[in-house]
Structure formats: structure tokens, C-alpha cells
Design a protein around this motif. Structure first.
Motif, PDB file in Angstrom:
ATOM      1  N   PRO A 119       9.746 -43.404 -56.290  1.00 52.22           N
ATOM      2  CA  PRO A 119       8.408 -43.117 -56.854  1.00 52.22           C
ATOM      3  C   PRO A 119       7.323 -44.129 -56.877  1.00 52.22           C
ATOM      4  O   PRO A 119       6.276 -43.683 -56.596  1.00 52.22           O
ATOM      5  CB  PRO A 119       8.819 -41.971 -57.855  1.00 52.22           C
ATOM      6  N   GLU A 120       7.807 -45.373 -57.524  1.00 51.72           N
ATOM      7  CA  GLU A 120       6.921 -46.184 -57.953  1.00 51.72           C
ATOM      8  C   GLU A 120       6.242 -46.664 -56.635  1.00 51.72           C
ATOM      9  O   GLU A 120       5.169 -47.336 -56.522  1.00 51.72           O
ATOM     10  CB  GLU A 120       7.487 -47.149 -58.627  1.00 51.72           C
ATOM     11  N   LEU A 121       6.728 -46.320 -55.387  1.00 52.40           N
ATOM     12  CA  LEU A 121       6.040 -47.119 -54.145  1.00 52.40           C
ATOM     13  C   LEU A 121       4.745 -45.990 -53.830  1.00 52.40           C
ATOM     14  O   LEU A 121       4.163 -46.318 -52.684  1.00 52.40           O
ATOM     15  CB  LEU A 121       7.049 -47.372 -53.107  1.00 52.40           C
ATOM     16  N   GLY A 122       4.824 -44.923 -54.301  1.00 52.07           N
ATOM     17  CA  GLY A 122       3.753 -44.097 -53.721  1.00 52.07           C
ATOM     18  C   GLY A 122       4.466 -43.313 -52.252  1.00 52.07           C
ATOM     19  O   GLY A 122       5.588 -43.804 -51.905  1.00 52.07           O
ATOM     20  N   PRO A 123       3.450 -42.308 -51.773  1.00 49.33           N
ATOM     21  CA  PRO A 123       4.278 -41.491 -50.459  1.00 49.33           C
ATOM     22  C   PRO A 123       4.247 -42.456 -49.334  1.00 49.33           C
ATOM     23  O   PRO A 123       3.714 -43.487 -49.370  1.00 49.33           O
ATOM     24  CB  PRO A 123       3.161 -40.762 -50.348  1.00 49.33           C
ATOM     25  N   LEU A 124       5.489 -42.405 -48.733  1.00 48.22           N
ATOM     26  CA  LEU A 124       5.639 -42.998 -47.616  1.00 48.22           C
ATOM     27  C   LEU A 124       4.822 -42.303 -46.187  1.00 48.22           C
ATOM     28  O   LEU A 124       4.805 -41.245 -46.109  1.00 48.22           O
ATOM     29  CB  LEU A 124       7.150 -42.695 -47.053  1.00 48.22           C
ATOM     30  N   ASP A 125       4.198 -43.332 -45.447  1.00 50.11           N
ATOM     31  CA  ASP A 125       3.320 -42.559 -44.485  1.00 50.11           C
ATOM     32  C   ASP A 125       4.217 -42.419 -43.327  1.00 50.11           C
ATOM     33  O   ASP A 125       4.898 -43.296 -42.809  1.00 50.11           O
ATOM     34  CB  ASP A 125       2.207 -43.582 -43.955  1.00 50.11           C
ATOM     35  N   ILE A 126       4.032 -41.257 -42.636  1.00 52.29           N
ATOM     36  CA  ILE A 126       4.901 -40.693 -41.718  1.00 52.29           C
ATOM     37  C   ILE A 126       4.106 -40.305 -40.091  1.00 52.29           C
ATOM     38  O   ILE A 126       2.974 -39.604 -40.363  1.00 52.29           O
ATOM     39  CB  ILE A 126       5.675 -39.411 -42.117  1.00 52.29           C
ATOM     40  N   CYS A 127       4.644 -40.858 -39.213  1.00 51.95           N
ATOM     41  CA  CYS A 127       4.133 -40.062 -37.896  1.00 51.95           C
ATOM     42  C   CYS A 127       5.373 -39.429 -37.318  1.00 51.95           C
ATOM     43  O   CYS A 127       6.510 -39.781 -37.353  1.00 51.95           O
ATOM     44  CB  CYS A 127       3.775 -41.238 -37.005  1.00 51.95           C
ATOM     45  N   LEU A 128       5.193 -38.017 -36.716  1.00 55.38           N
ATOM     46  CA  LEU A 128       6.374 -37.474 -35.995  1.00 55.38           C
ATOM     47  C   LEU A 128       6.272 -38.066 -34.584  1.00 55.38           C
ATOM     48  O   LEU A 128       5.220 -37.943 -33.824  1.00 55.38           O
ATOM     49  CB  LEU A 128       5.911 -35.855 -36.033  1.00 55.38           C
ATOM     50  N   GLN A 129       7.493 -38.314 -34.269  1.00 50.16           N
ATOM     51  CA  GLN A 129       7.576 -38.736 -32.799  1.00 50.16           C
ATOM     52  C   GLN A 129       7.667 -37.555 -31.934  1.00 50.16           C
ATOM     53  O   GLN A 129       8.568 -36.769 -32.017  1.00 50.16           O
ATOM     54  CB  GLN A 129       8.759 -39.763 -32.528  1.00 50.16           C
ATOM     55  N   VAL A 130       6.890 -37.590 -30.734  1.00 46.81           N
ATOM     56  CA  VAL A 130       7.078 -36.298 -29.925  1.00 46.81           C
ATOM     57  C   VAL A 130       7.111 -36.904 -28.710  1.00 46.81           C
ATOM     58  O   VAL A 130       7.079 -37.700 -28.182  1.00 46.81           O
ATOM     59  CB  VAL A 130       5.540 -35.752 -29.729  1.00 46.81           C
ATOM     60  N   ASN A 131       8.140 -35.800 -28.197  1.00 48.03           N
ATOM     61  CA  ASN A 131       8.672 -36.146 -26.796  1.00 48.03           C
ATOM     62  C   ASN A 131       7.782 -35.321 -25.788  1.00 48.03           C
ATOM     63  O   ASN A 131       7.895 -34.501 -25.485  1.00 48.03           O
ATOM     64  CB  ASN A 131      10.115 -35.595 -26.514  1.00 48.03           C
ATOM     65  N   ILE A 132       6.884 -36.481 -25.183  1.00 50.75           N
ATOM     66  CA  ILE A 132       5.837 -35.886 -24.175  1.00 50.75           C
ATOM     67  C   ILE A 132       6.277 -35.983 -22.732  1.00 50.75           C
ATOM     68  O   ILE A 132       5.530 -35.807 -21.827  1.00 50.75           O
ATOM     69  CB  ILE A 132       4.423 -36.227 -24.439  1.00 50.75           C
ATOM     70  N   SER A 133       7.561 -36.551 -22.416  1.00 48.94           N
ATOM     71  CA  SER A 133       7.909 -36.780 -21.284  1.00 48.94           C
ATOM     72  C   SER A 133       8.959 -35.777 -20.737  1.00 48.94           C
ATOM     73  O   SER A 133       9.758 -36.190 -19.819  1.00 48.94           O
ATOM     74  CB  SER A 133       8.517 -38.374 -21.111  1.00 48.94           C
ATOM     75  N   GLY A 134       9.277 -34.912 -21.717  1.00 47.38           N
ATOM     76  CA  GLY A 134      10.176 -33.973 -21.367  1.00 47.38           C
ATOM     77  C   GLY A 134      11.579 -34.446 -20.946  1.00 47.38           C
ATOM     78  O   GLY A 134      12.094 -35.356 -21.660  1.00 47.38           O
ATOM     79  N   GLU A 135      12.403 -34.122 -20.128  1.00 50.16           N
ATOM     80  CA  GLU A 135      13.542 -34.410 -19.587  1.00 50.16           C
ATOM     81  C   GLU A 135      13.942 -36.054 -19.729  1.00 50.16           C
ATOM     82  O   GLU A 135      15.091 -36.401 -20.087  1.00 50.16           O
ATOM     83  CB  GLU A 135      14.319 -33.856 -18.696  1.00 50.16           C
ATOM     84  N   ALA A 136      12.826 -36.538 -19.349  1.00 46.48           N
ATOM     85  CA  ALA A 136      12.968 -37.995 -19.003  1.00 46.48           C
ATOM     86  C   ALA A 136      13.260 -38.835 -19.980  1.00 46.48           C
ATOM     87  O   ALA A 136      13.975 -39.932 -20.158  1.00 46.48           O
ATOM     88  CB  ALA A 136      11.657 -38.615 -18.326  1.00 46.48           C
ATOM     89  N   SER A 137      13.189 -38.200 -21.401  1.00 42.28           N
ATOM     90  CA  SER A 137      13.309 -39.020 -22.612  1.00 42.28           C
ATOM     91  C   SER A 137      14.226 -38.180 -23.753  1.00 42.28           C
ATOM     92  O   SER A 137      14.042 -36.888 -23.712  1.00 42.28           O
ATOM     93  CB  SER A 137      11.839 -39.397 -23.467  1.00 42.28           C
ATOM     94  N   LYS A 138      14.881 -38.787 -24.460  1.00 43.26           N
ATOM     95  CA  LYS A 138      15.791 -38.194 -25.274  1.00 43.26           C
ATOM     96  C   LYS A 138      15.297 -38.131 -26.692  1.00 43.26           C
ATOM     97  O   LYS A 138      15.565 -37.626 -27.629  1.00 43.26           O
ATOM     98  CB  LYS A 138      17.178 -38.732 -25.331  1.00 43.26           C
ATOM     99  N   SER A 139      14.283 -39.109 -27.034  1.00 37.23           N
ATOM    100  CA  SER A 139      13.626 -39.232 -28.040  1.00 37.23           C
ATOM    101  C   SER A 139      12.420 -38.446 -28.505  1.00 37.23           C
ATOM    102  O   SER A 139      11.586 -38.182 -27.676  1.00 37.23           O
ATOM    103  CB  SER A 139      13.189 -40.920 -28.354  1.00 37.23           C
ATOM    104  N   GLY A 140      12.339 -37.970 -29.688  1.00 41.70           N
ATOM    105  CA  GLY A 140      11.189 -37.172 -30.155  1.00 41.70           C
ATOM    106  C   GLY A 140      11.388 -35.748 -30.126  1.00 41.70           C
ATOM    107  O   GLY A 140      12.154 -35.228 -29.654  1.00 41.70           O
ATOM    108  N   ALA A 141      10.530 -35.148 -30.705  1.00 45.93           N
ATOM    109  CA  ALA A 141      10.660 -33.480 -31.214  1.00 45.93           C
ATOM    110  C   ALA A 141      10.036 -33.086 -29.840  1.00 45.93           C
ATOM    111  O   ALA A 141       8.967 -33.592 -29.311  1.00 45.93           O
ATOM    112  CB  ALA A 141       9.773 -33.273 -32.450  1.00 45.93           C
ATOM    113  N   ARG A 142      10.526 -31.858 -29.698  1.00 47.41           N
ATOM    114  CA  ARG A 142       9.985 -31.064 -28.448  1.00 47.41           C
ATOM    115  C   ARG A 142       8.546 -30.422 -28.991  1.00 47.41           C
ATOM    116  O   ARG A 142       8.465 -30.103 -30.051  1.00 47.41           O
ATOM    117  CB  ARG A 142      10.883 -30.045 -28.023  1.00 47.41           C
ATOM    118  N   GLU A 143       7.770 -30.434 -27.919  1.00 49.47           N
ATOM    119  CA  GLU A 143       6.574 -29.805 -28.338  1.00 49.47           C
ATOM    120  C   GLU A 143       6.561 -28.487 -28.966  1.00 49.47           C
ATOM    121  O   GLU A 143       5.611 -28.193 -29.842  1.00 49.47           O
ATOM    122  CB  GLU A 143       5.749 -29.947 -27.053  1.00 49.47           C
ATOM    123  N   GLN A 144       7.426 -27.665 -28.365  1.00 45.05           N
ATOM    124  CA  GLN A 144       7.428 -26.262 -29.058  1.00 45.05           C
ATOM    125  C   GLN A 144       7.993 -26.258 -30.374  1.00 45.05           C
ATOM    126  O   GLN A 144       7.517 -25.512 -31.237  1.00 45.05           O
ATOM    127  CB  GLN A 144       8.489 -25.358 -28.471  1.00 45.05           C
TER     128      GLN A 144
END
Ligand code: PLP
Length: 233
Positions: A119-144
Motif C-alpha cells: 500500500p505504501e507504494l500507491g496504486p500500480l499503473d496498469i495497461c491491458l494487453q489486447v490481442n489485435i492479431s487474432g489467431e496469429a497471437s496467443k497473448s492478450g485479451a480478446r477484443e470481445q
């Protein structure tokens, strides 16, 4: 001038040109220097010419490097961004040692990071990784899945959801580069229209940073153009 300093100058010129071409102020794009596989001395060389934000992919390598940089250059504040795949049993040291995480792709990981953030560090800054290449990539949340995931992550107490990140399929075709980044930008705009206070688009690497800036990148993650080619063991 060191090679790293000269490379940083060249990257800076590219960023300035891309900003000017899109009528964007230079201050709207942050340069994240991706130091994975390079030693602490390389980070210190970049710090010597003013670089203050660094990205790492591999946890143990990063933790060792952070200690070494702090020993070599005590008292200079820098920020560390985790940009690699996250295993759920490694969230605690990530939450304790990094300022940003760009690669959150499921709620479980976000919940652990929030629970384990000191808690003493304050909130952790976050980006969500998105899979914008469809089947070609296994990483990232799906757009839906993204709107629901973003709402849930934004509600976690010790995280601050800042925006979206993607690693599109590499291509030399600038039109294709821009199309992928535009897609991430559209997702970002629609989350903002839904009321989420996002301000970060983490997109663009050494080979496609100008296209990313043209499509609205606010953080570009640049490794080899600064530190040289990587050699994996
Ligand atoms: C390695 C890496 C980078 C930097 O890539 P370069 O092509 O060397 O600029 C950027 N983002 C992520 C997620 C990476 O893993």
C-alpha cells in the motif's frame, strides 16, 4: 558520445518527426527504453543522457538489474515497467518492484497484483494487453472480452487502469502497421466513451514507432533501436 546516447538521439529525432507530422506535441509521447537482455551498465548509460523509464520482460533479470542500477546510480529516480508475460506465481515481486505493468490480460492476474501491491507504494499503473492479431497471437485479451475485463480491473483498489497495450504482428508495410494500431485506438476510444478514465496507449516498437505515433501512441516501447540487437542465451 556512447553508442547508446547516439541511438537515443536518433530515436528522439524519429519521435519528434512523427509527432510533428501528426500535429502532436512531443510531450504527448513517452519513450520507454526496453533494456531486456542488456546489463545494468547499459541502463546507466541511458540514464546519463536523461532517460528515466525502462521496460523489462523477464522478472529475475529485472530484479537483479534494478539492484545493480541502484548501486551504480544511487539516488536517481527512474520508473520500471513490466512488459513481459506474467505467470500467476510471479505477481508478488512484480507488484512490489515495478511502477507499471503493460501485460495484464486476465482478471485473475489483476486481482493478485492488486492484493499484493504494497500500500505504501500507491496504486500500480496498469495497461491491458489486447490481442489485435487474432489467431496469429496467443497473448492478450480478446477484443470481445475487453469491455468487461476493463470494468473489473478498473474497480480493483490498488491498481490504476491507465490504458491498452498491443504487440501487433510484425510487418514492414506501414499501412498494415497503422491499421493494427488504429484498431487498438478504436478500442481505447470506445472504453473511454463508456466512461473509463484511460490516458495511455502503449504501442510501437523499434520497427513501427512512427506508425504508432501517427495512430495515437502515448508510450512507445523501444529496445533494439536504443541498445542494439539482442542475443539470447
Ligand atoms: C522486446 C520488446 C519491445 C522492444 O522491441 P524492439 O523491437 O527491440 O524495439 C517492446 N515491447 C515488448 C512487449 C517487448 O517484448
Amino acid at each position: 558520445m556512447s553508442i547508446i546516447a547516439a541511438n537515443l538521439q536518433a530515436v528522439e529525432a524519429t519521435i519528434e518527426q512523427a509527432c510533428a507530422a501528426s500535429n502532436r506535441g512531443r510531450e504527448t509521447v513517452q519513450l520507454l527504453a526496453v533494456s531486456k537482455t542488456f546489463p545494468a551498465e547499459a541502463v546507466v548509460e541511458a540514464m546519463a543522457v536523461g532517460q528515466r523509464a525502462f521496460g523489462e520482460n523477464y522478472l529475475q533479470e529485472a530484479l537483479d538489474k534494478m539492484q545493480e542500477v541502484a548501486r551504480l546510480q544511487p539516488g536517481t529516480a527512474i520508473s520500471w515497467h513490466f512488459i513481459g508475460p506474467i505467470q500467476s506465481n510471479k505477481t508478488r515481486p512484480i507488484a512490489a518492484s515495478f511502477d507499471w505493468v503493460h501485460t495484464v490480460e486476465r482478471l485473475k492476474i489483476a486481482q493478485r497484483l492488486s492484493e499484493q501491491r504494497p500500500p505504501e507504494l500507491g496504486p500500480l499503473d496498469i495497461c491491458l494487453q489486447v490481442n489485435i492479431s487474432g489467431e496469429a497471437s496467443k497473448s492478450g485479451a480478446r477484443e470481445q472480452e475487453l469491455p468487461e475485463l476493463a470494468r473489473q480491473v478498473a474497480a480493483l483498489p490498488n491498481l490504476r487502469l491507465r490504458g491498452l497495450m498491443a504487440i501487433p504482428e510484425p510487418t514492414d508495410d506501414e499501412a498494415q502497421q497503422r491499421a493494427a494500431f488504429a484498431r487498438l485506438r478504436t478500442l481505447f476510444d470506445s472504453l473511454r466513451a463508456d466512461g473509463l478514465a484511460l490516458d495511455t496507449l502503449s504501442m510501437g516498437m523499434s520497427g513501427d514507432l512512427a506508425a504508432a505515433i501517427a495512430e495515437g501512441a502515448t508510450i512507445v516501447r523501444i529496445g533494439s533501436a536504443i541498445f542494439g540487437a539482442r542475443h539470447y542465451e
